[in-house]
Scaffold this active site. Structure first.
Site, short mmCIF file in Angstrom:
data_model
loop_
_atom_site.label_atom_id
_atom_site.label_comp_id
_atom_site.label_asym_id
_atom_site.label_seq_id
_atom_site.Cartn_x
_atom_site.Cartn_y
_atom_site.Cartn_z
N GLN A 279 13.07 -1.73 -1.20
CA GLN A 279 12.11 -2.70 -0.29
C GLN A 279 12.26 -3.72 0.55
O GLN A 279 11.99 -4.03 1.11
CB GLN A 279 10.47 -3.06 -0.45
CG GLN A 279 9.91 -1.35 -1.19
CD GLN A 279 8.88 -0.35 -0.37
OE1 GLN A 279 9.24 -0.94 0.67
NE2 GLN A 279 8.46 0.17 -0.56
N ASP B 123 -1.99 2.74 2.71
CA ASP B 123 -0.65 3.27 3.83
C ASP B 123 -1.36 4.77 4.75
O ASP B 123 -0.53 5.58 3.89
CB ASP B 123 0.34 3.49 3.43
CG ASP B 123 1.67 2.54 4.95
OD1 ASP B 123 0.51 3.04 6.40
OD2 ASP B 123 2.44 2.90 4.61
N LYS C 133 18.32 12.01 -9.82
CA LYS C 133 16.95 11.99 -9.18
C LYS C 133 16.26 13.10 -10.16
O LYS C 133 16.29 13.82 -10.48
CB LYS C 133 16.73 12.73 -8.30
CG LYS C 133 17.41 11.19 -6.98
CD LYS C 133 16.66 11.42 -5.69
CE LYS C 133 16.99 10.67 -4.39
NZ LYS C 133 16.55 10.46 -3.12
N PRO D 140 0.80 -1.08 0.45
CA PRO D 140 0.37 0.02 -0.20
C PRO D 140 0.50 1.23 -0.39
O PRO D 140 1.72 1.41 1.22
CB PRO D 140 -0.28 -0.14 1.49
CG PRO D 140 0.10 -0.75 2.26
CD PRO D 140 0.64 -1.54 1.70
N TRP E 89 9.28 -2.65 2.82
CA TRP E 89 8.63 -3.57 3.35
C TRP E 89 8.61 -5.29 3.29
O TRP E 89 8.09 -6.10 3.31
CB TRP E 89 7.48 -2.83 1.46
CG TRP E 89 6.47 -4.00 1.65
CD1 TRP E 89 5.52 -3.09 3.31
CD2 TRP E 89 5.95 -4.18 1.24
NE1 TRP E 89 4.31 -3.88 3.35
CE2 TRP E 89 4.43 -4.74 1.67
CE3 TRP E 89 6.12 -5.30 0.21
CZ2 TRP E 89 3.11 -5.55 0.96
CZ3 TRP E 89 4.85 -5.76 -0.91
CH2 TRP E 89 3.64 -6.31 -0.39
N LYS F 87 11.42 17.92 -9.75
CA LYS F 87 10.30 19.00 -10.41
C LYS F 87 11.32 20.39 -10.65
O LYS F 87 10.68 21.03 -11.05
CB LYS F 87 8.91 18.99 -9.50
CG LYS F 87 8.34 18.06 -9.65
CD LYS F 87 6.94 18.33 -8.57
CE LYS F 87 6.21 16.79 -9.88
NZ LYS F 87 4.98 16.74 -8.27
N TRP G 186 5.61 0.60 9.38
CA TRP G 186 5.56 -0.54 9.03
C TRP G 186 4.66 -1.98 9.27
O TRP G 186 5.35 -2.90 8.89
CB TRP G 186 6.43 -0.84 8.88
CG TRP G 186 8.19 0.56 8.34
CD1 TRP G 186 8.64 1.18 8.46
CD2 TRP G 186 7.78 0.50 6.68
NE1 TRP G 186 8.78 2.06 7.59
CE2 TRP G 186 8.69 1.40 6.21
CE3 TRP G 186 7.48 -0.50 5.93
CZ2 TRP G 186 8.96 1.79 5.27
CZ3 TRP G 186 7.49 -0.41 4.36
CH2 TRP G 186 8.16 0.83 4.11
#
Ligand code: ZN
Ligand code: ZN
Length: 1001
Positions: free
Chosen positions: A588, A81, A625, A42, A592, A628, A552
């Site tokens: 992750q 989440d 990276k 999520p 996760w 914006k 988590w």
């Protein structure tokens, strides 16, 4: 071809999917089949979706669609989440407050209500992107980690872990964010590389020795000649002797409680001016000019020495304080070999403190300011700001040796960017050390993609994992269900595992929740904080611990918490462990993937998943990276509008970003895929529709006789087997790349070489067109998981059936290629190699392809079988030669050109007889006439009269005898200039002039 943009095409298909509930129908179709279990991580809805999420959507969708087509039931439900720092921080900004004090002033209830109201702010934007990406997922009916049912399942899980004796309360040195006022997991910091190199002042301090334990004191000044100071001359009034210690965190110096040395490290006593210093021997040359070493000894001899405390803080005084201890973490790579030890602000310091019994005194408050225990000159000051005052004080008290700029890597809060510091904090932990062997064992059951992660990054992460700090000193998350007895001498703690248990055990349930139905109560703070229990041992009041759970723990509970297990759906959940498939980006592995593995191992003694795909990171084209503010990447919506989602999906799924490598996003490459895959395939489809308006049965399979037809059907089978094999191995790169090659072969070889056959309109043409239709249908099925839009459009058009996504994955993909098939592919490859060499021979001889030539001979160096007449005919047509033959030996003769590569030799005759010349001229004339037709805007099928005038008999002869009237739609050819044709041209062919004119009849 229409002028509809790819995006418009796709929008129409999206509308069709929505209106006809195609996703729901795929689930309906498979609902009784074997489940293929997918866990979807999520995301937080507090930010807008970006390329990383687009990649995630493509990676998850392709696998879900594939296994659905293979006949499995693939449930896909979106989740959010909702808890934790991201939203809390946003709400702090929104409310114009900062820090826990202000949150508590406005009220935790109001704060949490605002979190609840705002946590789903961007859900609409997400929904738009997820739909547009073609993702088949139940988005509307999403689960949320803030649902009471979800939170109750998290409580249930914590209770299971509690009862297994794996949860404990302890104090541990953790990275701490003074802005968020909460510890940050080291895996959170590690996963996002939240470290930065910082150059700042490190300090060398002088700690004056004031006593020893009687073995030896360094007040003594032994002579250099006396071995090991045997003949000591006691000079109590001798020069002062200092331990020289070094630290990169001067703010921890008020917390200094000890000095650590390595017991086997060599140290030296150095005289410098009026003072003597003790430091590691191999650092002496670095820190002193012309040092006079008075004495050398091992660190063990320093242990037990006492020194004058640096700051006067009564609470830190103890029997053990301000002495030298041996520790194995001391090195002499930098510093002095004597390590300043502040028990509360470093893991090694803390462990040493526990070992030797140093006091544990916290000198900072929750916001990182020095508390009231500290001397007044820095009391209440932010720790980092206090550093310069601390240094100043050390100078004044002559405790500073020198300062030096030092660059080191320091951690920052991954949420708010505040610099973190280490601090020993009270926290709740899951004991990872106890289950570590099992975590490692169960990892053996997981297929990692790419597989180096299995025993690499993931296993190493598990091996070095500390206990998991599951508590957060925050507000908006599932409250930790731990209650503690207020009687300090009792201190009993219990864990509550369900709403019902809470109601049963609470002594004031109705007071807090009034007459609310138990299913409607809010498990968030502050309500649940008010619940009190009665201690079963001492009958005193028990209060909930103030912390909330690390979010988590919540996302790791997703496999069962979304189902409100075990309070509902008991059987279904048990069937869904472990998952067959998860996919997230590579970081992750530390978050996760790791926490899922921990929770599943404890609860079910199973790994969380069988197959785990790790994607890389999408970076800007310049390798930075995506940012914006720097505008270093194209807006995803513009890319989608311009090239369509199919092109974008294929670009991502066929790139190494699917093998956990970084991708430098390059719009030109998306454009290239758009042209080479989408446009080319659209053209083949339109071409098919030019000649055939037939619908073709989806389950029909041709038995082609023509060699080109046999070849393309074989090639299709090869594509099916490769895609199947690689999708089964979760390798979308190898599964998808052959699609581009196939479309290229289909368009530039099969269709181009078959064009004249299709045009003929006879039975062979009809058969061949059906073969092409079959190939397009099967190709659309192979492409469906990757490029769900164009495949849908083609499939629907050709079959008249509802959706390609309701079709079955072709079982031909499971059957291996036969020897006959492999041989045919090899032969066609060889043929195309001959073509390439033949064309190159033509180029060398400066012969246009339109000029027919006499013959071509070829020879396979490995003595392979000749191509046979059917393929040789194709070769003759393609190379425009009268005769093709396989030759046992190739001999270069006059008027020939030889070309060869490692496998074959090709000899092309370049001799042009008058006959061939006439044919060549006729072909040129035909081309000129076609140009005129085009210029005048005539359609295929329009008939014309052709007029000409020339003085050259060979051109005239070519026009009369060799010119193909049928191909050019010519009715009559007349030598005439007294006409005004519709279009005319004066051209030169073979350096001879001719005038041509055409008139439509
Ligand atoms: Zn922070
Ligand atoms: Zn008690």
């Amino acid at each position: 071809m229409s002028d509809i943009t790819p995006a418009q095409n796709e929008e129409e298909i999206l509308k069709f999917w929505d209106e006809n509930k195609i996703f729901e129908k795929t689930l309906e179709k498979t609902k009784d089949k074997t489940p293929y279990v997918f866990y979807d991580g999520p995301p937080f809805a507090t930010g807008l979706p970006h390329y990383g999420h687009i990649l995630g959507s493509a990676a998850k969708d392709v696998v879900g669609r594939y296994w659905t087509m293979k006949g499995y039931y693939v449930r896909r439900r979106w989740g959010w989440d909702c808890h934790g720092l991201p939203i809390e921080q946003l709400v702090e900004q929104k409310l114009g407050i900062s820090g826990k004090k202000q949150i508590e002033t406005i009220g935790v209830d109001k704060f949490n209500d605002t979190c609840r109201e705002n946590v789903l702010t961007y859900v609409g934007e997400w929904g738009k992107m997820v739909r547009r990406m073609g993702r088949f997922v139940d988005f509307e009916n999403s689960y949320k980690t803030m649902d009471s049912t979800y939170m109750e399942s998290v409580w249930w899980a914590l209770k299971q872990i509690w009862e297994k004796g794996l949860i404990y309360e302890g104090r541990k040195v953790l990275m701490y964010c003074s802005r968020c006022e909460t510890p940050v997991s080291n895996f959170e910091v590690a996963s996002d590389n939240s470290y930065d190199d910082v150059a700042e002042e490190s300090v060398y301090i002088k700690a004056k020795i004031i006593g020893g334990d009687g073995r030896r004191t360094f007040f003594d000044t032994p002579t250099l000649s006396s071995p090991e100071g045997e003949k000591k001359v006691s000079t109590p009034a001798g020069p002062p002797t200092y331990l020289l210690a070094w630290t990169t965190t001067p703010w921890t110096l008020p917390g200094n409680l000890a000095m650590a040395v390595g017991k086997d490290i060599d140290y030296a006593l150095v005289k410098d001016g009026d003072a003597q210093y003790i430091l590691a021997k191999n650092r002496v040359e670095i820190l002193f000019n012309n040092p006079a070493i008075l004495k050398e000894f091992k660190g063990s001899e320093l242990v037990g020495l006492q020194y004058e405390k640096l700051f006067d803080i009564p609470q830190m005084q103890s029997e053990a304080s301000f002495k030298v201890y041996a520790a194995n973490f001391v090195t002499t790579e930098d510093g002095t070999g004597i390590v300043h030890t502040a028990v509360m602000y470093g893991e090694e310091d803390y462990n040493l403190g526990l070992e030797v019994g140093l006091p544990t005194v916290q000198l900072l408050n929750a916001q990182g300011h020095f508390n009231d225990l500290i001397p007044e000159f820095i009391r209440g000051m932010f720790y980092k700001k206090a550093e310069k005052f601390i240094v100043q004080q050390l100078i004044e008290q002559q405790k500073l040796f020198k300062t030096e700029v030092y660059t080191h890597s320091v951690p920052f809060c991954w949420r708010c960017g505040t610099r973190l510091y280490y601090s020993a904090l009270p926290s709740w932990f899951i004991n990872i050390q106890k289950i570590k062997p099992r975590l490692l064992e169960l990892n053996e059951n997981i297929n990692w993609y790419p597989d180096h992660l299995k025993h690499g990054r993931f296993q190493k992460g598990v091996e070095s994992a500390p206990d998991w700090n599951i508590s957060r000193n925050r507000y908006w998350a599932t409250a930790l269900p731990f209650w503690k007895c207020t009687n300090k001498t009792c201190g009993r703690a219990v864990c509550i595992g369900s709403l019902e248990e809470l109601q049963q055990k609470a002594s004031n349930y109705d007071q807090v929740y009034k007459s609310k139905n138990i299913r409607e109560i809010d498990l968030h703070r502050p309500y649940v904080d008010q619940i009190k229990l009665e201690c079963a041992v001492c009958a005193n009041e028990m209060l909930r611990v103030p912390e909330v759970v690390d979010c988590w723990v919540e996302s790791a509970s997703m496999p069962f918490a979304e189902y409100h297990y075990p309070f509902e759906n008991k059987e279904e959940v048990q069937k869904r462990v472990p998952a067959q498939f998860v996919a997230e980006y590579i970081n992750q592995t530390r978050t996760w993937f790791y926490v899922m593995h921990v929770i599943n191992t404890i609860l079910w003694d199973k790994a969380a998943f069988e197959n785990v795909v790790n994607t890389g990171v999408v970076l800007a084209e310049d390798g930075q990276k995506m940012s914006k503010s720097k505008k270093n990447f194209p807006d995803p919506w513009l890319v989608i509008d311009k090239y369509g989602v199919d092109a974008l999906r294929y670009y991502l799924l066929s790139s190494p970003v699917m093998q956990a490598e970084n991708l430098y996003f390059n719009e030109r490459e998306v454009d290239e895929i758009y042209k080479k895959v989408i446009l080319l395939l659209n053209n083949v489809h339109s071409f098919f529709r030019m000649y055939s308006s037939e619908k073709i049965l989806d389950d029909w399979k041709p038995e082609p006789t023509n060699v080109l037809d046999r070849w393309i059907v074989t090639l299709l089978h090869q594509l099916q087997t490769e895609t199947t094999k690689n999708m089964d191995a979760y390798d979308t790169v190898r599964a998808s790349r052959p699609i581009l090659k196939f479309i290229n072969d289909l368009s530039t070889w099969y269709v181009r070489r078959s064009r004249d056959r299709f045009k003929a309109g006879d039975q062979d043409a009809k058969n061949s067109l059906k073969v092409l239709g079959y190939v397009l249908i099967e190709l659309s099925k192979v492409m469906a998981p990757f490029m769900p839009f164009i495949s849908e459009k083609i499939y629907k058009d050709l079959t008249g059936k509802e959706s390609v996504h309701l079709s079955d994955w072709n079982k031909d993909g499971y059957t291996p290629m036969s020897d006959i098939e492999l041989a045919l592919i090899k032969q066609m490859d060889a043929l195309r190699d001959i073509v390439e060499l033949g064309l190159s021979a033509r180029t060398e001889a400066k012969m246009k392809v339109r000029q027919p030539l006499g013959y071509l001979a070829y020879k396979f160096k490995n003595a392979a079988e000749p191509l046979g007449s059917e393929l040789e005919k194709i070769l003759a047509e393609e190379l425009n030669v009268k005769e093709v033959s396989a030759a046992p030996d190739i001999a270069v003769m006059p008027d020939t050109v030889l070309r060869e590569n490692s496998e074959l030799q090709v000899l092309l005759s370049t001799k042009i007889s008058p006959e061939l010349k006439a044919e060549g001229n006729a072909r040129e004339l035909e081309r000129q006439v076609q140009d005129l037709r085009k210029k005048h805007g005539l359609n295929v099928g329009d008939l014309i009269d052709l007029y000409y005038n020339t003085t050259d008999p060979t051109l005239e002869g070519a026009l009369i005898e060799k010119f193909d009237r049928k191909k050019t739609g010519v009715v009559q050819v007349k030598k005439e200039i007294e006409v005004e044709p519709d279009a005319e041209a004066q051209v030169k062919i073979d350096d001879k002039a001719i005038w041509l004119g055409i008139t439509k009849v």
